[in-house]
Design an enzyme around this catalytic site. Structure first.
Site, PDB file in Angstrom:
ATOM      1  N   GLU A 268      20.743 -12.424  21.672  1.00 10.40           N
ATOM      2  CA  GLU A 268      19.925 -13.629  21.487  1.00 10.40           C
ATOM      3  C   GLU A 268      20.489 -14.520  20.377  1.00 10.40           C
ATOM      4  OE1 GLU A 268      15.650 -11.891  23.064  1.00 10.40           O
ATOM      5  OE2 GLU A 268      16.065 -11.788  20.932  1.00 10.40           O
TER       6      GLU A 268
ATOM      7  N   GLY B 110      20.865  -2.555  14.209  1.00 11.14           N
ATOM      8  CA  GLY B 110      19.804  -1.552  14.212  1.00 11.14           C
ATOM      9  C   GLY B 110      18.747  -1.826  13.159  1.00 11.14           C
TER      10      GLY B 110
ATOM     11  N   TYR C 278      19.443  -6.482  22.193  1.00  7.56           N
ATOM     12  CA  TYR C 278      18.909  -7.790  22.559  1.00  7.56           C
ATOM     13  C   TYR C 278      18.942  -8.799  21.411  1.00  7.56           C
ATOM     14  CZ  TYR C 278      14.226  -6.975  20.512  1.00  7.56           C
ATOM     15  OH  TYR C 278      13.185  -6.764  19.663  1.00  7.56           O
TER      16      TYR C 278
ATOM     17  N   ALA D  42      12.121  -8.739  28.064  1.00  9.57           N
ATOM     18  CA  ALA D  42      13.086  -9.816  28.343  1.00  9.57           C
ATOM     19  C   ALA D  42      14.057  -9.970  27.187  1.00  9.57           C
ATOM     20  CB  ALA D  42      12.347 -11.132  28.559  1.00  9.57           C
TER      21      ALA D  42
ATOM     22  N   GLY E 179      25.105  -4.938  20.128  1.00  8.93           N
ATOM     23  CA  GLY E 179      25.082  -5.068  21.593  1.00  8.93           C
ATOM     24  C   GLY E 179      23.677  -4.992  22.148  1.00  8.93           C
TER      25      GLY E 179
ATOM     26  N   ALA F 253       0.839  -1.201   0.000  1.00  2.72           N
ATOM     27  CA  ALA F 253       0.000   0.000   0.000  1.00  2.72           C
ATOM     28  C   ALA F 253       0.877   1.255   0.000  1.00  2.72           C
ATOM     29  CB  ALA F 253      -0.886  -0.003   1.239  1.00  2.72           C
TER      30      ALA F 253
HETATM   31  C1  LIG Z   1      14.753 -10.849  15.517  1.00  2.00           C
HETATM   32  C2  LIG Z   1      13.688 -10.112  16.274  1.00  2.00           C
HETATM   33  C3  LIG Z   1      13.266 -10.584  17.492  1.00  2.00           C
HETATM   34  C4  LIG Z   1      12.274  -9.912  18.205  1.00  2.00           C
HETATM   35  N1  LIG Z   1      11.909 -10.413  19.403  1.00  2.00           N
HETATM   36  C5  LIG Z   1      10.944  -9.796  20.112  1.00  2.00           C
HETATM   37  C6  LIG Z   1      10.505 -10.328  21.350  1.00  2.00           C
HETATM   38  O1  LIG Z   1      10.998 -11.353  21.823  1.00  2.00           O
HETATM   39  N2  LIG Z   1       9.516  -9.690  22.015  1.00  2.00           N
HETATM   40  C7  LIG Z   1       8.945  -8.550  21.512  1.00  2.00           C
HETATM   41  O2  LIG Z   1       8.037  -8.016  22.167  1.00  2.00           O
HETATM   42  N3  LIG Z   1       9.353  -8.007  20.352  1.00  2.00           N
HETATM   43  C8  LIG Z   1      10.341  -8.605  19.635  1.00  2.00           C
HETATM   44  N4  LIG Z   1      10.719  -8.094  18.423  1.00  2.00           N
HETATM   45  C9  LIG Z   1      10.128  -6.828  17.976  1.00  2.00           C
HETATM   46  C10 LIG Z   1       8.775  -7.065  17.327  1.00  2.00           C
HETATM   47  O3  LIG Z   1       8.886  -8.025  16.311  1.00  2.00           O
HETATM   48  C11 LIG Z   1       8.244  -5.750  16.774  1.00  2.00           C
HETATM   49  O4  LIG Z   1       8.256  -4.776  17.783  1.00  2.00           O
HETATM   50  C12 LIG Z   1       6.809  -5.911  16.249  1.00  2.00           C
HETATM   51  O5  LIG Z   1       6.750  -6.890  15.255  1.00  2.00           O
HETATM   52  C13 LIG Z   1       6.312  -4.582  15.720  1.00  2.00           C
HETATM   53  O6  LIG Z   1       5.034  -4.750  15.179  1.00  2.00           O
HETATM   54  P1  LIG Z   1       4.497  -3.763  14.041  1.00  2.00           P
HETATM   55  O7  LIG Z   1       3.102  -4.157  13.805  1.00  2.00           O
HETATM   56  O8  LIG Z   1       4.826  -2.369  14.380  1.00  2.00           O
HETATM   57  O9  LIG Z   1       5.380  -4.115  12.746  1.00  2.00           O
HETATM   58  P2  LIG Z   1       5.648  -5.469  11.991  1.00  2.00           P
HETATM   59  O10 LIG Z   1       5.436  -6.642  12.849  1.00  2.00           O
HETATM   60  O11 LIG Z   1       6.982  -5.317  11.343  1.00  2.00           O
HETATM   61  O12 LIG Z   1       4.510  -5.520  10.888  1.00  2.00           O
HETATM   62  C14 LIG Z   1       4.520  -4.663   9.792  1.00  2.00           C
HETATM   63  C15 LIG Z   1       3.768  -5.329   8.664  1.00  2.00           C
HETATM   64  O13 LIG Z   1       3.509  -4.381   7.649  1.00  2.00           O
HETATM   65  C16 LIG Z   1       3.723  -4.988   6.375  1.00  2.00           C
HETATM   66  N5  LIG Z   1       4.030  -3.882   5.463  1.00  2.00           N
HETATM   67  C17 LIG Z   1       5.104  -3.042   5.495  1.00  2.00           C
HETATM   68  N6  LIG Z   1       4.972  -2.089   4.560  1.00  2.00           N
HETATM   69  C18 LIG Z   1       3.808  -2.331   3.923  1.00  2.00           C
HETATM   70  C19 LIG Z   1       3.111  -1.674   2.861  1.00  2.00           C
HETATM   71  N7  LIG Z   1       3.593  -0.577   2.289  1.00  2.00           N
HETATM   72  N8  LIG Z   1       1.925  -2.198   2.453  1.00  2.00           N
HETATM   73  C20 LIG Z   1       1.405  -3.315   3.043  1.00  2.00           C
HETATM   74  N9  LIG Z   1       2.017  -3.954   4.040  1.00  2.00           N
HETATM   75  C21 LIG Z   1       3.199  -3.468   4.490  1.00  2.00           C
HETATM   76  C22 LIG Z   1       4.871  -5.947   6.616  1.00  2.00           C
HETATM   77  O14 LIG Z   1       4.866  -6.976   5.645  1.00  2.00           O
HETATM   78  C23 LIG Z   1       4.554  -6.467   8.016  1.00  2.00           C
HETATM   79  O15 LIG Z   1       3.744  -7.614   7.961  1.00  2.00           O
HETATM   80  C24 LIG Z   1      11.689  -8.748  17.670  1.00  2.00           C
HETATM   81  C25 LIG Z   1      12.100  -8.267  16.431  1.00  2.00           C
HETATM   82  C26 LIG Z   1      13.084  -8.938  15.729  1.00  2.00           C
HETATM   83  C27 LIG Z   1      13.520  -8.423  14.401  1.00  2.00           C
END
Ligand SMILES: Cc1cc2nc3c(=O)[nH]c(=O)nc-3n(C[C@H](O)[C@H](O)[C@H](O)COP(=O)(O)OP(=O)(O)OC[C@H]3O[C@@H](n4cnc5c(N)ncnc54)[C@H](O)[C@@H]3O)c2cc1C
Length: 434
Positions: free
Chosen positions: A164, A244, A160, A323, A158, A98
């Site tokens: 992990e 990052g 989480y 965590a 450095g 989108a």
């Molecule tokens: C390796 C890793 C481990 C993590 N571990 C943890 C944990 O243990 N505990 C925790 O609480 N958090 C953790 N997180 C953080 C957590 O994943 C994020 O904070 C969370 O997913 C954020 O949710 P969100 O909805 O903002 O974005 P996202 O989950 O990133 O969702 C965004 C969605 O938007 C879609 N999208 C993007 N642009 C467009 C577009 N233009 N049109 C249509 N769709 C689009 C993407 O495909 C995606 O599905 C981790 C992150 C990573 C990378």
């Protein structure tokens, strides 16, 4: 997902555009597969510990392909559950990327859709610094789909995610180096947590390198050759950058629609998650406030309540527990000792460090660490921190007490569950510092 479902339950007509897989980062390349890998990695120590309890465990063998296939099957199941949940909530699903056209319209697959409210929840993506040879490095996204495990891995960062993944690789038998340009891991956490977790990780056999960062990666005959800013060279078969993530706002049409972005690309919002354009809102990682799944989902529910239930609800980012599923686990809620000192001046610190009962019949020397930070004037516990098995499970319970403003005397009046590690949180009597 959450904003769509809850808004629909309040009577809004909702459509969702998704360019990837349902569940976003957390379900597909974040929390869930990461925690599954973390469980897999912890088994190695469990087999060793079992020997102290009389079990004979033959030389354990690990099969990466099995872990990957089982993980993929579970994630596919979750993707289907999420899609079903949306369908049941009568949310219209649009598959595709989108872009925002103006304050009330969005384009998906060439089709223009108009709405009273537009919510940006596009998350964030991992970045690799622009160093020579960066194309040889991977990010956490790629780590979930490796064809095979490397023999030697270098994890850079450095935070989480770096801790992990270093723990995951190490636990699965990979020779692992964790390199961080700073002096202490987990900068935003209580300083002692960063220091102590580094000691424990080193004691488990991970190689830690502080004070330098890779400045070049080159292909060599026997793997990758990494050159550091502070001099040394190192060979590895895999380099993972966890240095990052950037908010996902590039080419989304937001600036054209009048939405203001911060220098790092994050969408700027007010306390109600609304941008300067009153019909465009943003939540989750794309706003770069606290980048955690439960925070994103809470922001979603608060926004739905504000927009569709007539109850303006500002975000509440105080005392968010979190965590780190490294080995050892660590978890925290509230203020670090440093932040509490800054905010309150006079504070009391209580802490304890001990070898868990489960380890006493083994060669393992790992120490569990717990710390309470108390505001001297009000006697409220304003921070609780832990390193040790199940730290996340334990701190989640403590977080309720911290959130409701429990005092140290109320912690002390709570009778512990014996024998547990968690009981130490209600039996720390001696001040360690003030
Ligand atoms: C390796 C890793 C481990 C993590 N571990 C943890 C944990 O243990 N505990 C925790 O609480 N958090 C953790 N997180 C953080 C957590 O994943 C994020 O904070 C969370 O997913 C954020 O949710 P969100 O909805 O903002 O974005 P996202 O989950 O990133 O969702 C965004 C969605 O938007 C879609 N999208 C993007 N642009 C467009 C577009 N233009 N049109 C249509 N769709 C689009 C993407 O495909 C995606 O599905 C981790 C992150 C990573 C990378």
């Amino acid at each position: 997902m959450r904003a769509s479902r809850v808004s629909a339950s309040y009577g809004a007509r909702v459509a969702i555009a998704e360019s990837g897989r349902f569940g976003g980062t957390c379900v597909n390349v974040g929390c869930i597969p990461k925690k599954l890998f973390s469980y897999a990695a912890h088994f190695r120590e469990e087999f060793e510990i079992a020997a102290g309890f009389g079990w004979t465990v033959e030389e354990p063998r690990f099969d990466w392909a099995t872990l990957l296939a089982n993980k993929d099957r579970e994630i596919a199941r979750l993707n289907a559950v999420y899609e079903r949940v949306l369908t049941l909530a009568k949310v219209e699903i649009m598959r595709g990327r989108a872009t925002v056209l103006d304050k009330h319209s969005v384009q998906v697959n060439g089709k223009t859709v108009t709405a009273k409210h537009i919510l940006i929840a596009t998350g964030s993506w991992p970045v690799i610094p622009p160093i020579p040879g960066r194309e040889h490095a991977i990010t956490s996204d790629d780590a979930f789909h490796l064809d095979r495990l490397p023999r030697r891995a270098l994890v850079v960062g450095g935070g989480y995610i770096a801790l992990e993944f270093a723990s995951i690789f190490h636990g699965l038998g990979v020779q692992t180096t964790l390199s961080y340009r700073g002096k202490r891991f987990l900068r935003s956490f209580d300083a002692e947590l960063g220091e102590r977790v580094a000691e424990e990780m080193a004691a488990k056999g991970m190689t830690l390198h502080f004070g330098g960062e890779p400045v070049a990666i080159a292909k060599a005959s026997d793997g990758l050759e990494i050159t550091y800013s502070d001099g040394p060279h190192q060979k590895a078969d895999l380099v993972l950058f966890a240095t990052g993530r950037k908010p996902n706002t590039a080419n989304l049409g937001l600036e054209k629609a009048g939405v203001k972005l911060a220098a790092d690309g994050a969408v700027i919002v007010d306390r109600y998650s609304t941008t300067v354009v009153d019909s465009i809102h943003a939540i989750g990682d794309v706003t770069n406030r606290i980048n955690l799944t439960p925070v994103a989902t809470a922001e979603a529910m608060w926004l739905a309540r504000t927009l569709f239930r007539g109850e303006p609800t500002a975000v509440d980012h105080e005392n968010v527990a979190t965590a780190v599923f490294a080995n050892p686990n660590l978890a925290t809620v509230g203020l670090s000792e440093e932040k509490a000192r800054e905010r309150f001046g006079a504070i009391d610190i209580y802490k304890t460090s001990f070898r868990g009962l489960k380890l006493t019949m083994t060669q393992h020397k790992e120490r569990t660490f717990m710390k309470l930070v108390v505001d001297r004037a009000s006697q409220r516990v304003v921070g609780a921190h832990m390193i040790g098995p199940d730290a996340g499970e334990i701190i989640q319970g403590i977080a309720i007490a911290v959130k409701v403003g429990a005092t140290k005397a109320q912690f002390d009046a709570t009778i512990g569950i014996h024998p547990t590690a968690a009981e130490e949180f209600v039996t720390m009597r001696e001040k360690a510092a003030s």
